[in-house]
Scaffold this motif. Structure first.
Motif, PDB file in Angstrom:
ATOM      1  N   LEU A  85      47.244 -13.110   4.704  1.00 49.48           N
ATOM      2  CA  LEU A  85      48.459 -13.580   5.219  1.00 49.48           C
ATOM      3  C   LEU A  85      49.446 -12.127   5.635  1.00 49.48           C
ATOM      4  N   VAL A  86      50.106 -12.135   6.850  1.00 49.69           N
ATOM      5  CA  VAL A  86      50.844 -11.253   7.399  1.00 49.69           C
ATOM      6  C   VAL A  86      52.155 -11.360   7.513  1.00 49.69           C
ATOM      7  N   ASN A  87      52.516 -12.510   6.896  1.00 50.17           N
ATOM      8  CA  ASN A  87      54.004 -12.899   6.805  1.00 50.17           C
ATOM      9  C   ASN A  87      54.494 -13.057   5.509  1.00 50.17           C
ATOM     10  N   GLY A  88      53.925 -12.504   4.424  1.00 50.24           N
ATOM     11  CA  GLY A  88      54.091 -12.896   3.150  1.00 50.24           C
ATOM     12  C   GLY A  88      53.772 -13.893   2.449  1.00 50.24           C
ATOM     13  N   SER A  89      54.157 -14.030   1.181  1.00 52.21           N
ATOM     14  CA  SER A  89      53.699 -15.206   0.663  1.00 52.21           C
ATOM     15  C   SER A  89      54.269 -16.564   1.213  1.00 52.21           C
ATOM     16  N   THR A  90      55.505 -16.101   1.640  1.00 52.11           N
ATOM     17  CA  THR A  90      56.421 -17.192   2.095  1.00 52.11           C
ATOM     18  C   THR A  90      55.393 -17.954   3.201  1.00 52.11           C
ATOM     19  N   VAL A  91      54.832 -17.468   4.111  1.00 54.97           N
ATOM     20  CA  VAL A  91      54.063 -18.366   4.977  1.00 54.97           C
ATOM     21  C   VAL A  91      52.941 -18.811   4.213  1.00 54.97           C
ATOM     22  N   THR A 226      51.895  -6.052  -6.442  1.00 56.98           N
ATOM     23  CA  THR A 226      51.361  -5.224  -7.657  1.00 56.98           C
ATOM     24  C   THR A 226      50.074  -4.538  -7.434  1.00 56.98           C
ATOM     25  N   LEU A 227      49.712  -4.677  -6.220  1.00 60.60           N
ATOM     26  CA  LEU A 227      48.369  -3.998  -5.722  1.00 60.60           C
ATOM     27  C   LEU A 227      49.088  -3.115  -4.604  1.00 60.60           C
ATOM     28  N   PRO A 228      47.975  -2.194  -4.166  1.00 64.04           N
ATOM     29  CA  PRO A 228      48.372  -0.922  -3.220  1.00 64.04           C
ATOM     30  C   PRO A 228      48.199  -1.676  -1.804  1.00 64.04           C
ATOM     31  N   ALA A 229      49.201  -2.601  -1.414  1.00 63.31           N
ATOM     32  CA  ALA A 229      48.988  -3.195  -0.257  1.00 63.31           C
ATOM     33  C   ALA A 229      50.422  -3.097   0.352  1.00 63.31           C
ATOM     34  N   MET A 230      50.669  -3.126   1.716  1.00 65.86           N
ATOM     35  CA  MET A 230      51.808  -2.862   2.400  1.00 65.86           C
ATOM     36  C   MET A 230      52.788  -4.236   2.358  1.00 65.86           C
ATOM     37  N   THR A 231      54.122  -4.130   2.478  1.00 65.51           N
ATOM     38  CA  THR A 231      54.935  -5.268   2.227  1.00 65.51           C
ATOM     39  C   THR A 231      54.640  -6.406   3.153  1.00 65.51           C
ATOM     40  N   MET A 232      54.603  -7.564   2.828  1.00 70.20           N
ATOM     41  CA  MET A 232      54.238  -8.557   3.379  1.00 70.20           C
ATOM     42  C   MET A 232      52.817  -8.867   3.373  1.00 70.20           C
ATOM     43  N   ALA A 233      52.083  -8.307   2.871  1.00 67.86           N
ATOM     44  CA  ALA A 233      50.417  -8.398   2.870  1.00 67.86           C
ATOM     45  C   ALA A 233      50.114  -9.410   1.712  1.00 67.86           C
ATOM     46  N   SER A 234      49.829 -10.626   1.948  1.00 70.97           N
ATOM     47  CA  SER A 234      49.390 -11.571   0.810  1.00 70.97           C
ATOM     48  C   SER A 234      47.969 -12.267   1.095  1.00 70.97           C
ATOM     49  N   TYR A 235      47.601 -13.191  -0.057  1.00 72.47           N
ATOM     50  CA  TYR A 235      46.460 -13.862   0.198  1.00 72.47           C
ATOM     51  C   TYR A 235      46.712 -15.476   0.086  1.00 72.47           C
ATOM     52  N   LEU A 236      45.860 -16.037   0.360  1.00 76.48           N
ATOM     53  CA  LEU A 236      45.999 -17.493   0.282  1.00 76.48           C
ATOM     54  C   LEU A 236      44.480 -17.773  -0.075  1.00 76.48           C
ATOM     55  N   HIS A 237      44.350 -18.629  -1.220  1.00 70.06           N
ATOM     56  CA  HIS A 237      42.932 -18.848  -1.837  1.00 70.06           C
ATOM     57  C   HIS A 237      43.014 -20.406  -1.903  1.00 70.06           C
ATOM     58  N   SER A 258      51.109 -14.470  16.332  1.00 73.27           N
ATOM     59  CA  SER A 258      49.972 -14.277  17.085  1.00 73.27           C
ATOM     60  C   SER A 258      49.374 -13.004  17.559  1.00 73.27           C
ATOM     61  N   SER A 259      50.224 -11.896  16.976  1.00 76.30           N
ATOM     62  CA  SER A 259      49.916 -10.630  17.273  1.00 76.30           C
ATOM     63  C   SER A 259      49.892 -10.015  15.567  1.00 76.30           C
ATOM     64  N   PRO A 260      49.143 -10.369  14.762  1.00 81.44           N
ATOM     65  CA  PRO A 260      49.187 -10.004  13.346  1.00 81.44           C
ATOM     66  C   PRO A 260      48.982  -8.433  13.147  1.00 81.44           C
ATOM     67  N   SER A 261      49.440  -8.000  12.127  1.00 74.49           N
ATOM     68  CA  SER A 261      49.337  -6.476  12.026  1.00 74.49           C
ATOM     69  C   SER A 261      48.162  -5.939  11.512  1.00 74.49           C
ATOM     70  N   TYR A 262      47.576  -5.135  12.008  1.00 74.75           N
ATOM     71  CA  TYR A 262      46.205  -4.389  11.595  1.00 74.75           C
ATOM     72  C   TYR A 262      46.509  -3.651  10.525  1.00 74.75           C
ATOM     73  N   PRO A 263      47.501  -2.902  10.466  1.00 69.83           N
ATOM     74  CA  PRO A 263      47.549  -1.991   9.183  1.00 69.83           C
ATOM     75  C   PRO A 263      47.948  -2.783   7.782  1.00 69.83           C
ATOM     76  N   LEU A 264      48.781  -4.040   8.111  1.00 63.56           N
ATOM     77  CA  LEU A 264      48.683  -4.895   6.938  1.00 63.56           C
ATOM     78  C   LEU A 264      47.485  -5.485   6.546  1.00 63.56           C
ATOM     79  N   MET A 265      46.610  -5.869   7.436  1.00 65.06           N
ATOM     80  CA  MET A 265      45.331  -6.567   7.253  1.00 65.06           C
ATOM     81  C   MET A 265      44.532  -5.437   6.563  1.00 65.06           C
ATOM     82  N   ALA A 266      44.559  -4.489   7.334  1.00 66.86           N
ATOM     83  CA  ALA A 266      43.650  -3.200   6.517  1.00 66.86           C
ATOM     84  C   ALA A 266      44.061  -2.915   4.993  1.00 66.86           C
ATOM     85  N   SER A 267      45.441  -3.031   4.864  1.00 67.47           N
ATOM     86  CA  SER A 267      45.638  -2.891   3.469  1.00 67.47           C
ATOM     87  C   SER A 267      45.180  -3.858   2.241  1.00 67.47           C
ATOM     88  N   LEU A 268      45.391  -5.413   2.927  1.00 71.99           N
ATOM     89  CA  LEU A 268      44.547  -6.084   2.161  1.00 71.99           C
ATOM     90  C   LEU A 268      43.258  -5.896   1.769  1.00 71.99           C
TER      91      LEU A 268
END
Length: 481
Positions: A85-91, A226-237, A258-268
């Motif tokens: 997720l690149v739009n935070g846990s909100t999305v 709490t992890l070393p990820a950039m702001t808005m970087a989240s997971y959905l399981h 539709s243009s997700p941030s690669y730095p955010l995804m790399a931080s995940l």
């Protein structure tokens, strides 16, 4: 799979090291086109800020490095499928609700939920039914729901399509989910968990048990909290068959950029790698370091560490402090900030500090700043904070005017003194933590109004509600026939 690999980050690194020439977006061209005064702060991260070009996969149709990174995360967390997720846990909260709830359907919601949960229910066109929470009297915050109350709702309300739980709460206080999940599954209803603050729980003791391990069907986590990820970087399981994964993917494609941030995804990718690299001894060192911080704080006059009552499980990374001299949490926050220590949030009694998932090199600096802040107290600044317990409706409740009917009403101003008994047309949300004290469509009670007034007097910040300071709020009135 090899958890020591970082397929997404490594691919981005290799791409940059090959000296690429950008004929594509983004317009900064790996940082070549950028304000000179800011370039030094951004230049390294801009090397990774690319788009869906050959070899770098596509978040919305992953079949390469992003797919592999997501599978590594799923394996670590014990999920059957994990989405970045690149739009935070909100999305994530929006997607999990919209993929499980239908228009007109009913969804049970834990009342101390984040505002994004209510947004998801409203977008889905579903009817929220709220289960009130127990309050930890020592901390003064809402924590968990009672199994008996949940059972009553499941037995007496027809047409429930999903149950949304929040675990842990903002302060790290966790519920025992096993019994609740089993109870809900007995009715073949999916369990949705907002586990925003629990992305590190997979490490096991001394941290609370994960929602996935307790059997939850779909779980959202804010890796950046709490992890070393950039702001808005989240997971959905997702796991099991109660949640249709194609619907989850459908809504994520719709709701995420539709243009997700690669730095955010790399931080995940890197956050998962960091978690996987921690062994039992590493976790012990982190916990021992936290205990050392607690011992140092116990020596300081004028402050105390607040823990929940009744042996409730709490995340060690969450450090709740309170003035023992009667200073409100907001006033204590102000003193700490004067010393350059910025806390996560303040409430009428407490301040919350989130500790790192690592041995803290600057813990002595933190302790010294707390000591200096407390020395700054004067008698004029001391104020006994009134106990403000969230004035949530008791037991099981519904909106006085459902989301689907609110359009038929007009929104009018009303003075605070005249608002009791009316129905709120705008929510009242202290932020942080982003948990609505009053919902849009909820009836305004005297207790809720008093809580709002006290919070405002003590210095709480409310999102988008300057009108409160002008002594009025917005309510619904029926349009004239």
């Amino acid at each position: 799979m090899d958890q020591k690999r970082t397929p997404l980050f490594s691919a981005l690194k290799r791409h940059w090291e090959a000296s690429p020439l950008s004929g594509h977006v983004p317009g900064h061209k790996f940082g070549d086109v950028f304000p000179a005064g800011a370039r030094g702060y951004f230049e390294d991260i801009l090397k990774l800020d690319v788009t869906e070009i050959s070899g770098l996969d596509d978040l919305h149709d992953p079949e390469g490095i992003i797919e592999e990174s997501q599978k590594l995360a799923a394996e670590l967390y014990g999920a059957e499928e994990t989405f970045f997720l690149v739009n935070g846990s909100t999305v994530g909260n929006l997607a999990m609700i919209m993929s499980t709830c239908t228009r007109g359907g009913k969804v049970l919601v834990q009342r101390n939920c984040h505002k994004s949960i209510l947004s998801g229910v409203e977008l889905a066109g579903a009817e929220p039914i709220f289960i009130s929470c127990e309050v930890d009297e020592r901390m003064g915050v809402a924590v968990s729901i009672k199994p008996a109350r949940l059972k009553e709702a499941l037995e007496t309300i027809d047409g429930i399509e999903a149950v949304v739980l929040t675990n842990p709460n903002y302060y790290g206080v966790a519920m025992e989910l096993d019994e609740l999940v089993a109870m809900i599954h007995a009715y073949d209803i999916p369990v949705l968990v907002d586990e925003a603050h629990g992305a590190h729980f997979v490490l096991g003791e001394p941290f609370p048990k994960t929602a996935l391990a307790s059997g939850a069907d779909i779980v959202v986590q804010s890796a950046h909290k709490t992890l070393p990820a950039m702001t808005m970087a989240s997971y959905l399981h997702v796991q099991g068959e109660r949640v249709k994964r194609d619907r989850v993917a459908y809504y994520l494609k719709m709701l995420q950029s539709s243009s997700p941030s690669y730095p955010l995804m790399a931080s995940l990718d890197l956050a998962r790698f960091y978690l996987a690299s921690l062994n039992e001894q590493d976790v012990k060192h982190v916990y021992d370091d936290i205990l050392a911080i607690h011992r140092e704080l116990e020596k300081i006059e004028g402050v105390e560490v607040v823990v929940p009552e009744g042996g409730r499980k709490v995340d060690p990374l969450k450090l709740t402090l309170r003035s023992s001299t009667g200073l409100s949490g907001y006033a204590l926050q102000e003193l700490l900030e004067k010393e350059g220590l910025y806390v996560e949030l303040a409430d009428p009694q407490n301040v919350l500090i989130i500790l790192p998932l690592a041995v803290q090199d600057r813990k002595h600096d933190m302790i010294e700043r707390i000591v200096r802040a407390l020395l700054g107290q004067t008698k004029d600044e001391l104020e006994k904070a009134r106990l403000v317990i969230p004035a949530f409706p008791a037991e099981i409740s519904r909106l006085a005017i459902p989301f689907g009917e609110q359009y038929a009403y007009k929104v009018v101003k009303c003075s605070l003194e005249e608002a009791v008994g009316e129905v709120a047309a705008k929510p009242v949300i202290p932020y942080p933590p982003g948990i609505p004290l009053l919902l849009k469509g909820e009836r305004i009670t005297r207790a809720t109004l008093e809580s709002i007034k006290v919070l405002d007097q003590l210095g709480a910040r409310f999102q988008g509600s300057e009108w409160l300071k002008r002594n009025y709020m917005f309510i619904y009135k029926k349009e004239k026939e």
